[in-house]
Design an enzyme around this catalytic site. Sequence first.
Site, PDB file in Angstrom:
ATOM      1  N   PHE A   1     -52.249  27.926  62.435  1.00 12.37           N
ATOM      2  CA  PHE A   1     -53.701  27.959  62.327  1.00 12.37           C
ATOM      3  C   PHE A   1     -54.199  28.078  60.900  1.00 12.37           C
ATOM      4  O   PHE A   1     -55.328  27.703  60.592  1.00 12.37           O
ATOM      5  CB  PHE A   1     -54.268  29.120  63.158  1.00 12.37           C
ATOM      6  CG  PHE A   1     -54.063  30.487  62.533  1.00 12.37           C
ATOM      7  CD1 PHE A   1     -54.920  30.976  61.554  1.00 12.37           C
ATOM      8  CD2 PHE A   1     -53.009  31.295  62.928  1.00 12.37           C
ATOM      9  CE1 PHE A   1     -54.725  32.226  60.976  1.00 12.37           C
ATOM     10  CE2 PHE A   1     -52.808  32.549  62.371  1.00 12.37           C
ATOM     11  CZ  PHE A   1     -53.676  33.010  61.389  1.00 12.37           C
ATOM     12  N   GLU A  52     -53.907  25.938  68.649  1.00  8.16           N
ATOM     13  CA  GLU A  52     -55.041  25.895  69.571  1.00  8.16           C
ATOM     14  C   GLU A  52     -56.244  26.666  69.053  1.00  8.16           C
ATOM     15  O   GLU A  52     -57.349  26.545  69.586  1.00  8.16           O
ATOM     16  CB  GLU A  52     -54.612  26.444  70.938  1.00  8.16           C
ATOM     17  CG  GLU A  52     -54.299  27.928  70.987  1.00  8.16           C
ATOM     18  CD  GLU A  52     -52.880  28.282  70.526  1.00  8.16           C
ATOM     19  OE1 GLU A  52     -52.474  29.441  70.735  1.00  8.16           O
ATOM     20  OE2 GLU A  52     -52.201  27.398  69.948  1.00  8.16           O
ATOM     21  N   CYS A  84     -49.067  32.073  54.060  1.00  7.93           N
ATOM     22  CA  CYS A  84     -47.679  32.498  53.962  1.00  7.93           C
ATOM     23  C   CYS A  84     -47.247  32.675  52.515  1.00  7.93           C
ATOM     24  O   CYS A  84     -46.208  33.265  52.240  1.00  7.93           O
ATOM     25  CB  CYS A  84     -46.755  31.511  54.668  1.00  7.93           C
ATOM     26  SG  CYS A  84     -46.634  29.913  53.869  1.00  7.93           S
ATOM     27  N   GLU A 104     -45.241  41.460  57.968  1.00 10.29           N
ATOM     28  CA  GLU A 104     -46.146  40.427  57.467  1.00 10.29           C
ATOM     29  C   GLU A 104     -47.498  40.635  58.158  1.00 10.29           C
ATOM     30  O   GLU A 104     -47.654  40.304  59.338  1.00 10.29           O
ATOM     31  CB  GLU A 104     -45.616  39.026  57.741  1.00 10.29           C
ATOM     32  CG  GLU A 104     -46.515  37.948  57.147  1.00 10.29           C
ATOM     33  CD  GLU A 104     -46.088  36.535  57.516  1.00 10.29           C
ATOM     34  OE1 GLU A 104     -46.369  35.614  56.723  1.00 10.29           O
ATOM     35  OE2 GLU A 104     -45.491  36.356  58.585  1.00 10.29           O
TER      36      GLU A 104
END
Length: 493
Positions: free
Chosen positions: A147, A174, A279, A378
Site C-alpha cells: 500500500f 486493496e 521501507c 518495524e
Amino acid sequence: MIKHWINGKHWEDAPERAGDVYDPATGKVANQVAFASVSEVDAAVSAAAEAFASWRNASLAQRSTVMFKFRELLNARKGDLAAIVSAEHGKVVSDAGGEIQRALESVEYACGIPQLLKGGFSENASTRVDVYSIQQPVGVVGVISPFNFPAMVPLWFVPTAIACGNAVVLKPSEKDPSASIFIAELFAEAGLPGGVLNVVHGDKVAVDRLLEHPVVKAISFVGSTPIARYVYETGTAHGKRVQALGGAKNHMVVLPDADLDLAADAAVSAGFGSAGERCMAISVVVAVGPVGDELVSKIKSRIADVQVGSGPSCEMGPLVTGAHRDKVTSYLDAGVEAGASLVVDGRNHPIDGDASGFWLGPTLFDHVGTDMTIYTDEIFGPVLSVVRCDSYEEAVELVNSNRYGNGTAIFTNDGGAARRFQNEIEVGMVGVNVPIPVPVAYYSFGGWKESLFGDSHAYGPHGVHFFTRSKVITSRWLDPSHGGVNLGFPQNT
C-alpha cells in the site's frame, strides 16, 4: 466500485466479495474495491498466458515503442496519478508526485530493453563452432505490491517484466488499488495488447492463487517480512522463481564530527516523510559519543515546524487506515512503559484542516534500548527512536546485529570513517550523508538478511535477470570440408 482489469478491459462481473477503500484524511469510506475469487484470478492468468504466446515474439522495437509511449503518457498525466495516490494512501500530493517521478526512472530504464537484452557471442569457440547466449522471457509473472507506494512499486516490476516479453498479473494492495488501474489504462493507451497486463484486486485468496497457479512462473513481492517469508516459501514450493522484499529497521549513524544541522534535517525528512510508511524510512538515529543531547534538541525543534494536514502547504498526511494508526499509536505507550523518553508525542501535534481522519504527528523517543519494541519492531509510522552509543565500533555492531538489513546511512565529514562503514556494514543499501539511499533505476534495490528472500533485487540489472532465462546455443554450419564419422568424445580443438 473499483474493478479488476483483465484482457485489456474492466471486468464487469459482479464480485462475490468487496472491501472498503477509505479517504485517510477524513476517515470516511470513499469507494469499494472488488475482491477476486479463485476463478477471477484464473481468468486473469489465462488472459496473460494467451497474450504471452504472441507478446514474447514481439520485436524489441515494438516493445520499446510501447514503453516510450507509456513513458510519455505517464509523464503527461503524473499529476492525475499523484492525486489518485494522495486520495487513497493519504500522503500529500507533493510526496506522491515524488513517488511517480522515481517510478518514471524505472520506466525509462525499461525503454532501453534492446540494449539490455543483448547477449554474448563467441565465434569459432571450437573449429567452425559458434557459441552464443540469449535471454528469453519466463512467461506469466505475478506482481504483488504494497500500500505504501501504490504507483512506484508496481512500476519497479511491470515495465521491466513486460519489456522482457512476459505477461503480468498485478495484485495491488486493496487499501489503495486505483493507481494500478490507472497504470493499466495508460499501458492500453500506449498500445500494449490486451492480456499482457492484468490487474486483480483482493486479499489472501488472490495472493494464494497466484502463488499456487501452475501457469505463473515467477512472483515479485514487496511487503512485511512475515508475509515476504510466506510468499517466498509458498511460491518456491510450487516451483516458482520468487523475489520477496521484506521489512526494515533502518539506522542512521551520526558520528561526532558530523554536521548536526544536516543530520537533524535528514532525520526529520527521512523519518517522517510519507508519515513514516516507507521501507526505507529512517526509524533509528544512532547518536555516537557526545552528540546525543544536541542532536535530539535540533530534531525536536524541527519537528515543531512540520505541517501535518491535508492542505496544499502541508508536508505530512495521515496514516493509511484507522487500524494501522491505532497500531502505530500503541507503540507510543509501549515505549514509555519500557522506559524510553518520549521527547515529542505525535498525538499532540496540531492538524491543519479536518482532524477526523487517521492522523498521528511526528513522534520522537530518546534513550531507547535495543530490547524495547519501539526498536525491535518495524512500526511503519512517524516514530523516530534515538539510540546512544559510545563509539563507532559499537554503532556498527548495533546495526549488524539487527535482523533487518535493508538500508542504513552514516553522517560524518571523515572520508576514512565513511569508507570503513560502507565496507563493514551488513546492509544492502548504504548512504553516506544521504538518509534514504534508494538506488537510481540503473542499479537495483534490495536489502540483506530478513529484508530480502531470494537472490534477486528489484529493478535495474537484477530486474532484467529475474524476468528472463538465459539460453546458450552451440551451432555448427556445415561447409564442403565436412565429412566422416567420429565416435570419440567431443573436444575443443
